[in-house]
Scaffold this active site. Structure first.
Site, short mmCIF file in Angstrom:
data_model
loop_
_atom_site.label_atom_id
_atom_site.label_comp_id
_atom_site.label_asym_id
_atom_site.label_seq_id
_atom_site.Cartn_x
_atom_site.Cartn_y
_atom_site.Cartn_z
N ASP A 343 63.68 91.84 11.05
CA ASP A 343 64.48 92.29 9.93
C ASP A 343 65.13 91.09 9.23
O ASP A 343 65.64 90.17 9.89
CB ASP A 343 65.57 93.24 10.46
N GLU A 380 60.08 90.43 7.59
CA GLU A 380 60.61 90.91 6.33
C GLU A 380 61.12 89.64 5.64
O GLU A 380 62.21 89.15 5.93
CB GLU A 380 61.75 91.90 6.56
#
Length: 694
Positions: A343, A380
């Protein structure tokens, strides 16, 4: 001073956490500025006070920055915390040592948050009665010869899902809703869908109380789990028995592997649940605030926030890098996971000064670690402070959530003109972003929806987000959704709009499965699940977010279409190439690997600013694989496309998204086209033809 119940020895600094050994348990944590340390032992998770407090002597229980002690004959199942005493120095060193705070072991592999009170940990004073606690457990799990799978990403179809939400709805019919065990009961459904990997939203233990005050006042909680506090422990809320969370997670992994499905974990290494200066003290802030976090250069009491969550992990400090690598190794070696999605991974690329580093030590350590060389690593590739690295993320093995793919495909399907040149590039694996750096199509994780944003149903049903239920006056969530409501905002009884929305959904699924790179589906999109226009359901642990299993029947047409498109992709190696297309024949073929067209053959109209149509012919990659001819018409009117002629072969209809319910024809049921020269594709339609020998 009363005598201790247990004999203690100095212990070892070489194994962090609580490790059951012959004759007792070794405890070890890290703290640079602590002057004294206490180990607190509790009889059970609900004990208000420790029954034993062990004082560590820095002369015998400290090595470098590590504090360690061996407790003889300590019973398995004991709960524990730490206290660290020393000089707090917020402005100069950033040290937040506070002897009143009961601290969670950062290396704990099983935790209890039953008594947890975030507010108590955020204000001054003792919080021993309400702290998160670690638990001492032996690790003797029987894996029954299970090993992590190695399914090449070039052959993968990823399915992003939330462990709790997948079976929490009453319609799931599982014995233990919202748990790892509940997931196991649904593996046959996933197997039949045809996916190869699940990508689990955060399962490392997180703080469900980490939401803004107004959101909390509505009875909402941190549902998604992007608020990790324990990087070695499964979230106890996903277990039938919190004390068995580790083994229940392993049971799930083992069941997935038996079904041939890999498991990728969404990991949150960019920040922690401790938030900013006003956030709680859980562990890292006290043990090593100045080590684990980016602190303000001028005022060390403040945090540099590149994540939008109050703090940012100082990932490229050597000790933090080692901590994070050890966590990944644990989940691969001891928990048998098959990969990781990171993330806000660009936050990990920031050096200790906060500036981006191409040779960021933690990223290259992950890339090059021998024990991680078979684990998929997905970034990401952006953060919340403007660093955007899609197509330029450090390293070569790193794959990326391709945000540029998402945006251009969304624009194309809703009818934005003049995009066909970039659409072709994205369909072909985004060579402009990857090929020049010797990377591959599989470096691109293609998606049109994910947990963060609209579902597929909402993408074709809403022009604007509707997040009022989150308690933030609709200010949260993305505004740049590139969505189209097909003529009406939200639910409607208009049959024409309903039909158009389902056709648009089929278009998205078709394009995703026909693209080079790695397709990723959002859980629930295969049954047209809605979240009623809320594009940021991070705090909605309720039916708005949960998978409604009644949709399997009510939206079976969508489900069957998705299954069929996955099956088509998996029977065509040409759609899963591990090298970029060249426009030249290869692998013994006479056809070029790809040829681009518009409505006329070999004339794709790249530079027409009004163009909304595109077609291509894709040669087979392996012997006996039939060529494909694909036509996209995102215009509002029907277009007729010329068809190429291949000697000794004819075209058969395989996919047409325009008829109600969509049409996917398996090879055994296909028939030659009546008109072999041209094909009319309806407005907002995708058609796929497969070639068969005459």
């Amino acid at each position: 001073m009363r005598p201790l119940r247990y004999r203690v020895r100095p212990g070892s600094w070489e194994t962090a956490g609580a490790t059951v050994m012959e004759g007792g348990v070794n405890f070890c944590v890290l703290s640079r500025y602590a002057e004294r340390m206490q180990l607190l032992l509790f009889e059970c998770e609900e004990s208000p006070d420790p029954y034993e407090v062990i004082q560590l002597d820095p002369r015998v229980n400290r090595t470098f920055f590590f504090w360690h002690v061996f407790v003889e004959n300590l019973p398995e199942g004991t709960f524990y915390n730490w206290r660290a005493e020393g000089q707090a120095d917020l402005r100069e060193t950033g040290s937040r040592l506070d002897v009143e705070k009961a601290l969670l072991d950062p290396w704990a592999t099983t935790i209890s948050d039953r008594l947890w009170d975030r507010a108590a940990a955020s204000r001054p004073g003792d919080n021993v009665e309400t702290a998160i606690r670690g638990q001492v457990l032996r690790d003797d799990y029987d894996w029954e010869d299970d090993k992590p799978l190695f399914i090449p990403l070039s052959q993968a179809v990823i399915y992003e899902m939330h462990v709790g939400g997948f079976t929490r709805h009453p319609s799931s019919g599982v014995a233990h809703p919202g748990t790892f065990s509940g997931i196991v009961e649904k593996i046959p459904y996933l197997k039949e869908l045809g996916i190869t990997h699940v990508e689990l939203m955060p399962v490392m233990a997180f703080d469900a109380q980490d939401v803004p005050p107004k959101t909390a006042s509505l009875g909402l909680e941190n549902y998604w789990g992007y608020s990790t506090h324990s990087f070695f422990a499964p979230h106890p809320g996903f277990a039938v028995s919190a004390g068995q969370a580790r083994d229940e997670f392993r049971n799930m992994i083992k069941a997935f592997h038996k079904a041939g499905i890999g498991v990728i974990l969404d990991v949150v290494f960019n920040h922690t649940a401790e938030g900013g200066a006003g956030g709680p003290v859980i562990s890292f802030k006290a043990f090593g605030n100045e080590i684990f976090y980016h602190l303000d250069f001028e005022d060390r009491s403040q945090y540099r926030d590149y994540t939008g969550c109050g703090n940012t992990m100082n990932c490229n400090h050597p000790l933090v890098t080692r901590f994070l690598i050890d966590a990944l190794l644990y989940w691969v070696r001891r928990m048998h996971v098959d990969g990781f999605r990171f993330d806000l991974a660009s936050a990990l690329a920031r050096g200790e000064d906060g500036n981006p580093q191409y040779h960021a030590p933690v990223l290259w350590a992950i890339e090059l670690a021998p024990s991680l060389n078979r684990a998929h690593i997905i970034a990401e590739a952006w953060d919340a402070a403007g660093l955007y690295q899609v197509g330029d993320f450090p390293g070569y093995r790193w794959t990326e959530w391709n945000g540029r793919y998402r945006d251009v495909i969304r624009g194309f399907v809703r009818g934005d003109p003049g995009l066909v040149s970039e659409v072709a590039t994205r369909l072909a694996g985004s060579s402009d972003m990857y090929e020049g750096r010797h990377r591959l199509p599989m470096n691109s994780i293609n998606f049109v929806t994910c947990h963060d944003g609209f579902t597929l149903c909402d993408l074709v049903s809403y022009d604007h987000k509707h997040n009022e239920a989150n308690g933030e006056d609709n200010r949260d969530g993305h505004d740049h959704n590139l969505s189209w409501n097909c003529g009406y905002e939200g639910p409607t009884d208009d049959r024409e709009i309903q039909r158009l929305r389902r056709r648009q959904a089929r278009n998205f699924i078709s394009i995703l499965m026909l693209s080079q790179g790695v397709p990723m589906l959002l859980s629930g999109d295969e049954v047209f699940r809605t979240k009623r226009g809320n594009n940021n359901t991070y705090c909605q642990n309720n039916e708005l977010s949960w998978s409604d299993w009644g949709l399997v029947e009510s939206n079976r047409d969508v489900l069957e279409f998705v299954r069929a498109m996955i099956a088509l992709r998996r029977r065509h190696p040409a759609l899963m190439r591990d090298r970029f297309l060249t426009g030249q024949p290869e692998y013994g073929q006479t056809l070029p690997d790809i040829t681009w067209h518009g409505t006329r053959l070999d004339k794709p109209d790249w530079d027409d600013p009004t163009n909304r149509v595109l077609a291509f012919t894709l040669a087979g990659k392996v012997e006996d694989e039939p060529p494909l001819h694909v036509m996209f018409n995102m215009d509002g009117v029907e277009h007729t496309f010329e068809l190429p002629v291949i000697a000794g072969r004819h075209w058969c209809l395989a996919v047409d998204t325009c008829p109600e319910g969509g049409l996917v024809v398996p090879p055994e049921a296909q028939h030659p086209l009546q008109n072999p020269d041209r094909f009319a594709v309806g407005a907002h339609g995708v058609v796929v033809l497969e070639s068969r020998s005459v």
